[in-house]
Scaffold this active site. Structure first.
Site, short mmCIF file in Angstrom:
data_model
loop_
_atom_site.label_atom_id
_atom_site.label_comp_id
_atom_site.label_asym_id
_atom_site.label_seq_id
_atom_site.Cartn_x
_atom_site.Cartn_y
_atom_site.Cartn_z
N SER A 571 38.84 13.59 -26.43
CA SER A 571 37.69 12.81 -25.96
C SER A 571 38.12 11.38 -25.59
O SER A 571 38.97 11.21 -24.72
CB SER A 571 36.62 12.85 -27.05
OG SER A 571 35.41 12.49 -26.53
N ASP A 659 31.41 22.12 -23.11
CA ASP A 659 31.31 20.70 -23.48
C ASP A 659 30.30 19.98 -22.59
O ASP A 659 30.44 19.97 -21.36
CB ASP A 659 32.71 20.07 -23.33
CG ASP A 659 32.79 18.67 -23.92
OD1 ASP A 659 31.73 18.07 -24.18
OD2 ASP A 659 33.92 18.18 -24.10
N HIS A 691 32.23 20.33 -27.36
CA HIS A 691 33.13 19.16 -27.33
C HIS A 691 34.26 19.24 -28.37
O HIS A 691 35.42 19.11 -28.02
CB HIS A 691 32.28 17.90 -27.46
CG HIS A 691 33.03 16.65 -27.21
ND1 HIS A 691 33.79 16.46 -26.09
CD2 HIS A 691 33.15 15.51 -27.95
CE1 HIS A 691 34.35 15.26 -26.14
NE2 HIS A 691 33.97 14.67 -27.26
C1 LIG Z 1 31.22 10.22 -22.71
S1 LIG Z 1 32.15 10.85 -23.94
C2 LIG Z 1 33.01 9.55 -24.66
C3 LIG Z 1 33.94 9.93 -25.72
C4 LIG Z 1 33.28 10.53 -26.92
N1 LIG Z 1 32.28 9.63 -27.42
C5 LIG Z 1 31.17 10.05 -27.98
C6 LIG Z 1 30.17 9.05 -28.39
O1 LIG Z 1 30.92 11.23 -28.13
C7 LIG Z 1 34.29 10.80 -28.02
O2 LIG Z 1 35.38 10.32 -28.03
N2 LIG Z 1 33.83 11.50 -29.03
C8 LIG Z 1 34.58 11.68 -30.26
C9 LIG Z 1 33.73 11.27 -31.42
C10 LIG Z 1 34.96 13.10 -30.41
O3 LIG Z 1 34.10 13.87 -30.13
N3 LIG Z 1 36.16 13.42 -30.84
C11 LIG Z 1 36.63 14.72 -31.26
C12 LIG Z 1 35.76 15.89 -31.07
O4 LIG Z 1 35.17 16.11 -32.32
C13 LIG Z 1 38.04 15.03 -30.78
O5 LIG Z 1 38.29 16.05 -30.20
O6 LIG Z 1 38.89 14.21 -31.12
#
Ligand SMILES: CSCC[C@H](NC(C)=O)C(=O)N[C@@H](C)C(=O)N[C@@H](CO)C(=O)O
Length: 714
Positions: A571, A659, A691
């Site tokens: 992410s 996702d 996701h």
């Molecule tokens: C428009 S998506 C931006 C990135 C995302 N942010 C949010 C608020 O969801 C993100 O980085 N999310 C992490 C919390 C995340 O989901 N990370 C995990 C999945 O559990 C990963 O794969 O590292």
């Protein structure tokens, strides 16, 4: 491929699979409830989860303990009992009954949901709650909206479900012979393709949650008359069961994703069960959540924070007094940590039981730099103290508290989560003595080190100056003088954090011979609100440089092999992976990312949280925002795709096909860009994953593929 090469390859796969099998067999606690039986004994019910690689599912089971109430020694431990079809279980206040929400598929394959009431003799009631057609699907424990609460008199149960939607059928359909006259009257024509908005990633089909009360004796269900523009959840009973207190999230003008996002507009309300009057008891200019009533029912605590901005932030702990009908701040937002005790609260919700028996203290756990720590907050004196945890430099979080007996979960990168029990002491100077409920298996072949990093002068923040950040280095034990290769692993978010927890992938990477550097770059939670805000408008730069500088510092200490560095992240961590391999092309041997954000300019139209793109790029957001060329230009400048021409490291991309947060198109665009530039790349697509790629079989397959990719490019 020559025969020897095939053999070596197979051996490699076998070893990696073996490492994963061992780690996946570890069972981890998911929850626990403590109850005093009498002066002599305590009863603790614990819930656990374990991966079953053969069945490709998680097995859930319970283990019950009877403890000596004086010294907390385990007197009886029952054999593990598998739990199936159970969505939620809740003991009544007296401990006489249990309410269980179950889900079951009938012979026609239709899902049914029941609320069952049990006593020590067996099941005494079973209600097919959806058959009354008063509401839609019942929310489960993990939903933001979920709740299951016994009334104090044990006559009623409070839960939340989806609001009932009118039935619809085609303009051209004929009525089914089975439809009776009444049903036909209630069917609306031609609306079957109308969109039903939901709350996005991991909350699909959660559109408008309502509060329901089940009368246990009669089985009648009352759906509270809450406004259609509010999604209601986190409900609990008010004093004497006369009111219901809940959190309401605004549905209008349209829903944005709620998962990992506590900045949405929400407030704490009371619903008077006699008059049906709804009153907001929190400040409506703030985003409030997670009300929790004191045992003496005189007050409640909840979290609040500003609406909008970073997707997760430092929150206030507030208290509402039912008698005076006033609010006060118990613990404010910490902008710049000054003391050694508390850097602020970063949690989504309070534990369902968090109060001391005298209704004067709250126990919660939250991030303090790179550890999860326990806090005891006195709501009268507004003083905060850190409680000692179970492991030095490890993390501890509260699981349950009842009559001052606390259950915590303790962990560190080499120690899987395990449960401990202790008593909250009245003397704040005294340390709690923790007793094991279950003995953890410490992996002595893995060690970890916390380091603090200071940004260099060129990285000083223009508004917040020098903010430090931290890393957790997890190292494998090596048998020779060879330094281990390094995996640089920044977290996602960007407003989340790595605490010193046991993480299966990290332990697995170590067991395959890699060191892992987990980076809590500036912007992470646990370091104060200034740090959170410092990254807004600086993504793709400040976070990227923090990661690179941290890796340089660790390499310069001689602990890892600086010639063999790999990137990994999901992410926003995937955003950083693609940025780093683009901005420092000669530094990395290879990279791997899950669901990476690669091109911000096209994210606003496809993600469930378009506000994230604006805010992290340094712009204000409101629901009527439209992309324009100047926003796009800035977003392009901050996007990893901008550097794709410079990439040299082979990149493995993994996507969850469902996702909604970072849609697969982001990884695909980057994959195509690499292919046309003759950079080695591979795209792996996981069906039925959203996701986080965490379906048991996908998570296992991804681990082996990541390890093979790094080994191939070592
Ligand atoms: C428009 S998506 C931006 C990135 C995302 N942010 C949010 C608020 O969801 C993100 O980085 N999310 C992490 C919390 C995340 O989901 N990370 C995990 C999945 O559990 C990963 O794969 O590292």
């Amino acid at each position: 491929m020559p025969l020897l090469a095939v053999y070596t390859e197979l051996k490699k796969v076998e070893e990696i699979v073996g490492v994963y099998r061992d780690l996946a067999s570890i069972s981890l606690p998911t929850s626990a409830q403590v109850r005093s039986v009498d002066d002599q004994f305590l009863a603790v019910t614990t819930q656990w989860s374990q991966r079953d690689l053969e069945k490709s599912e998680k097995t859930n089971f319970t283990v019950n303990y009877i403890l000596n109430a004086q010294d907390y020694s385990v007197l009886i431990k029952t054999p593990s009992q598998e739990v199936k079809n159970e969505i939620w279980k809740k003991e009544s206040p007296s401990g006489k009954y249990h309410a269980v929400v179950t889900s079951w598929k009938n012979k026609k394959g239709e899902e049914k949901q029941f609320i069952e009431i049990w006593n020590s003799q067996g099941k005494i009631k079973n209600y097919d709650v959806c058959s009354q057609e008063k509401h839609g699907k019942v929310n489960n424990k993990d939903d933001t909206f979920g709740c299951l609460q016994w009334s104090n008199n044990e006559e009623k149960l409070l839960y939340t479900s989806e609001r009932k939607l009118p039935k619809t059928k085609s303009f051209f359909g004929t009525t089914n012979g089975n439809d009776d006259k009444k049903e036909e009257k209630d069917i609306v024509l031609g609306k079957e393709h109308y969109t039903v908005e939901d709350w996005g990633e991991q909350l699909v089909k959660k559109s408008c949650s309502v509060i329901c009360i089940l009368d246990i004796k009669s089985g009648t269900i009352e759906v509270l008359d809450t406004p259609a523009d509010l999604s209601c959840g986190q409900a609990c009973w008010g004093p004497e069961d006369n009111t219901v207190v809940f959190t309401g999230w605004n549905n209008d003008p349209f829903r944005l994703g709620l998962k990992y996002c506590t900045q949405r507009q929400s407030a704490v309300y009371t619903y008077d069960l006699k008059t049906q009057k709804i009153t907001s008891i929190s400040d409506k200019t703030q985003s409030s959540r997670s009300p929790n009533i004191s045992p003496d029912q005189s007050k409640l605590v909840y979290f609040d924070q500003p609406i909008g901005g970073a997707h997760k932030q430092c929150s206030r702990l507030k208290m509402y007094d039912f008698k005076t009908q006033t609010n006060q701040v118990i613990l404010d937002i910490v902008h710049r940590p000054k003391d050694e005790v508390c850097n602020g609260i970063y949690e989504d919700v309070l534990m369902s039981r968090c109060w001391s028996h005298d209704s004067k203290q709250i126990i919660l756990s939250t991030s303090y730099r790179s550890r999860t720590v326990l806090y005891c907050i006195n709501v009268e004196t507004k003083t905060v103290r850190q409680l000692n945890g179970g492991i030095k430099d490890g993390s501890s979080s509260i699981v349950d508290i009842y009559k001052d007996i606390i259950i915590i979960s303790c962990t560190s990168p080499n120690t899987p989560q395990h449960l401990m029990v202790g008593k909250l002491l009245s003397n704040p100077g005294e340390e709690i003595k923790w007793h094991y409920l279950n003995q953890p298996e410490i992996d002595n072949n893995i060690s970890f080190h916390l380091s603090s990093h200071q940004p260099t002068t060129d990285r000083k923040h223009s508004k917040y100056g020098y903010l430090d950040y931290e890393t957790i280095l997890v190292l494998p034990k090596t048998t020779d003088d060879k330094k281990p290769p390094l995996i640089l692993f920044p977290h996602g978010g960007p407003h989340t954090t790595f605490d010193t927890l046991y993480m299966m992938y990290v332990a697995g990477f170590c067991k395959c011979g890699f060191a892992v550097l987990m980076v809590n770059y500036r912007g992470s939670l646990g370091f104060g609100q200034d740090s959170v805000e410092s990254i807004l408008g600086n993504i793709g730069d400040q976070d990227v440089k923090d990661c690179k500088a941290a890796a340089d510092e660790i390499i310069s200490k001689g602990l890892v092999d600086g010639q063999k560095v790999f990137m990994f992240g999901g992410s926003h961590g995937g955003f950083l992976t693609t940025h780093l391999i683009g901005q420092y092309p000669d530094f990395f041997q290879a990279g791997c990312c899950r669901n990476p954000v690669t091109n911000l300019t096209v994210m606003t139209g496809v993600t469930d949280i378009p506000d994230w793109v604006y805010v992290e790029s340094g712009f204000d957001y409101n629901h009527s925002c439209l992309l324009n060329p100047s926003y796009s230009e800035e977003m392009w400048k901050r996007s990893p795709i901008r550097y794709v021409d410079q990439v040299k490291a082979p990149l493995l991309l993994m996507i969850g096909k469902d996702d909604l947060r970072v849609p697969p198109s982001q990884a695909k665009e980057y994959y195509r860009a690499l292919k046309t530039r003759n950079i080695k790349t591979r795209l792996i697509e996981y069906e039925d994953n959203c996701h986080p790629i965490v379906k048991v079989d996908s998570e296992a397959d991804a681990f082996v593929n990541i390890m093979l990719w790094y080994k191939e490019h070592s």
